[in-house]
Write a protein that holds these residues in place. Structure first.
Motif, mmCIF file in Angstrom:
data_model
loop_
_atom_site.group_PDB
_atom_site.id
_atom_site.type_symbol
_atom_site.label_atom_id
_atom_site.label_comp_id
_atom_site.label_asym_id
_atom_site.label_seq_id
_atom_site.Cartn_x
_atom_site.Cartn_y
_atom_site.Cartn_z
ATOM 1 N N LYS A 166 116.007 38.327 23.670
ATOM 2 C CA LYS A 166 116.702 39.584 23.443
ATOM 3 C C LYS A 166 115.754 40.587 22.797
ATOM 4 C CE LYS A 166 118.679 37.969 19.062
ATOM 5 N NZ LYS A 166 119.938 37.691 18.336
ATOM 6 N N TYR A 167 116.021 41.855 23.054
ATOM 7 C CA TYR A 167 115.257 42.912 22.406
ATOM 8 C C TYR A 167 115.645 42.987 20.939
ATOM 9 C CZ TYR A 167 114.140 44.452 27.144
ATOM 10 O OH TYR A 167 113.706 44.514 28.442
ATOM 11 N N ILE A 168 114.659 43.179 20.073
ATOM 12 C CA ILE A 168 114.927 43.263 18.644
ATOM 13 C C ILE A 168 115.334 44.676 18.244
ATOM 14 C CG2 ILE A 168 113.849 43.153 16.362
ATOM 15 C CD1 ILE A 168 112.257 40.778 17.295
ATOM 16 N N THR A 169 114.662 45.653 18.800
ATOM 17 C CA THR A 169 114.890 47.032 18.390
ATOM 18 C C THR A 169 115.643 47.818 19.453
ATOM 19 O OG1 THR A 169 113.803 49.098 17.735
ATOM 20 C CG2 THR A 169 112.617 47.682 19.289
ATOM 21 N N GLU A 195 105.026 46.000 15.291
ATOM 22 C CA GLU A 195 106.475 45.867 15.163
ATOM 23 C C GLU A 195 107.010 44.817 16.142
ATOM 24 O OE1 GLU A 195 107.747 50.351 13.666
ATOM 25 O OE2 GLU A 195 108.176 49.736 15.733
ATOM 26 N N PRO A 196 108.072 44.073 15.754
ATOM 27 C CA PRO A 196 108.669 43.080 16.663
ATOM 28 C C PRO A 196 109.452 43.765 17.773
ATOM 29 C CG PRO A 196 109.932 43.212 14.624
ATOM 30 C CD PRO A 196 108.718 44.088 14.435
ATOM 31 N N ILE A 197 109.302 43.246 18.989
ATOM 32 C CA ILE A 197 110.021 43.842 20.123
ATOM 33 C C ILE A 197 110.925 42.839 20.830
ATOM 34 C CG2 ILE A 197 108.397 45.704 20.580
ATOM 35 C CD1 ILE A 197 107.061 43.972 22.679
ATOM 36 N N ASN A 227 109.445 35.713 16.916
ATOM 37 C CA ASN A 227 109.444 37.122 17.292
ATOM 38 C C ASN A 227 108.126 37.473 17.963
ATOM 39 O OD1 ASN A 227 112.009 37.641 16.249
ATOM 40 N ND2 ASN A 227 111.215 38.198 14.228
ATOM 41 N N VAL A 228 108.185 38.325 18.957
ATOM 42 C CA VAL A 228 107.004 38.794 19.662
ATOM 43 C C VAL A 228 106.683 40.195 19.151
ATOM 44 C CG1 VAL A 228 105.974 39.290 21.903
ATOM 45 C CG2 VAL A 228 107.686 37.469 21.687
ATOM 46 N N LYS A 268 114.251 49.285 29.741
ATOM 47 C CA LYS A 268 114.316 47.873 29.367
ATOM 48 C C LYS A 268 115.102 47.139 30.445
ATOM 49 C CE LYS A 268 114.397 48.878 24.397
ATOM 50 N NZ LYS A 268 115.199 48.780 23.149
ATOM 51 N N PHE A 269 114.478 46.151 31.068
ATOM 52 C CA PHE A 269 115.156 45.401 32.111
ATOM 53 C C PHE A 269 116.197 44.467 31.489
ATOM 54 C CE2 PHE A 269 110.920 45.632 34.598
ATOM 55 C CZ PHE A 269 111.153 46.966 34.859
ATOM 56 N N GLU A 270 117.287 44.271 32.194
ATOM 57 C CA GLU A 270 118.366 43.412 31.706
ATOM 58 C C GLU A 270 117.917 41.956 31.687
ATOM 59 O OE1 GLU A 270 121.477 42.160 29.974
ATOM 60 O OE2 GLU A 270 121.432 44.291 30.486
ATOM 61 N N MET A 271 118.103 41.275 30.553
ATOM 62 C CA MET A 271 117.712 39.871 30.416
ATOM 63 C C MET A 271 118.904 38.924 30.410
ATOM 64 S SD MET A 271 114.740 39.882 27.547
ATOM 65 C CE MET A 271 113.376 41.015 27.577
#
Length: 234
Positions: free
Chosen positions: A110-113, A122-124, A135-136, A147-150
């Motif tokens: 999931k996206y963090i921000t 920053e974590p994304i 976290n990446v 942002k592509f749907e995950m």
């Protein structure tokens, strides 16, 4: 510049088996072409890893990695991310293929921000499962365009997960070269092989005649798997 003069320090010429701590001293004399190295073949044979586990590792770090491009429009980063330029300052943002193969299928992404503007460091992305979470972090500053749907579920088909806009100096100034990429990739491979040899708990269920384990967190143990994944994204 002559090929032999491109290394600047002792660390640059250490064999990757030395860098991962498997041997005390070994200098690379094959220009890091490990697939052509007799010493590498000998070390791999000495590990005596169960065939299906070693095959799993070889598939993850297969020779297909050598087909990756390290010239425009592709750029790679030590944080486990890569981009492909397709128009002006617009790029596809994705995960490195060998890391995609290491993330367990049941993991949640999931996206963090929710912000479109991201600063370097920053974590994304957040990746989680029963083994914990990592976290990446972004290796450069950029803006999300799309942002592509995950659907929160990780898929091995996932590679590019967003379209971003970034200044060229952010990309060029933070990307790594081919040597840096394969240095990290091969050290990860050797660490996995050494863990399978030295860890008493690693692969215990697989070796006792039970069902073959598909998940790295089951083979290595949850903490070890999470720690390795954190290193891949650092």
């Amino acid at each position: 510049m002559p090929e032999q003069n491109k290394y600047k320090s002792f660390d640059d010429i250490k064999c990757l088996w030395m860098k991962c701590g498997a041997v005390n001293y070994k200098i690379c004399d094959k220009n890091f072409e490990c697939e052509n190295c007799d010493f590498d073949k000998h070390m791999l044979s000495e590990l005596k890893i169960k065939g299906d586990v070693q095959e799993k590792i070889e598939n993850m770090f297969g020779l297909g990695q050598h087909t990756l491009s390290f010239t425009h429009p592709y750029y790679h980063f030590s944080s486990g991310l890569m981009v492909r330029n397709f128009l002006a300052d617009n790029y596809y943002l994705g995960l490195e293929p060998f890391i995609v193969n290491f993330i367990e299928r049941r993991s949640s992404l999931k996206y963090i921000t929710s912000n479109n503007s991201v600063k370097k460091g920053e974590p994304i992305l957040n990746i989680s499962n029963g083994w914990g979470e990592v976290n990446v972090l972004s290796p450069f500053s950029f803006n999300f365009v799309e942002k592509f749907e995950m659907n929160n579920n990780f898929s091995r088909d996932l590679h590019w997960f967003a379209i971003i806009e970034a200044e060229s100096y952010e990309i060029l100034g933070n990307s790594i070269n081919k040597k840096g990429y394969f240095d990290k990739l091969y050290k990860t491979k050797l660490n996995l092989l050494n863990l399978m040899k030295t860890s008493d708990g690693a692969g215990a269920t697989m070796y006792d005649g039970g069902a073959v384990l598909d998940n790295w967190s089951d083979i290595l143990g949850k903490n070890t798997y999470r720690n390795l994944l954190e290193k891949l994204f650092s």
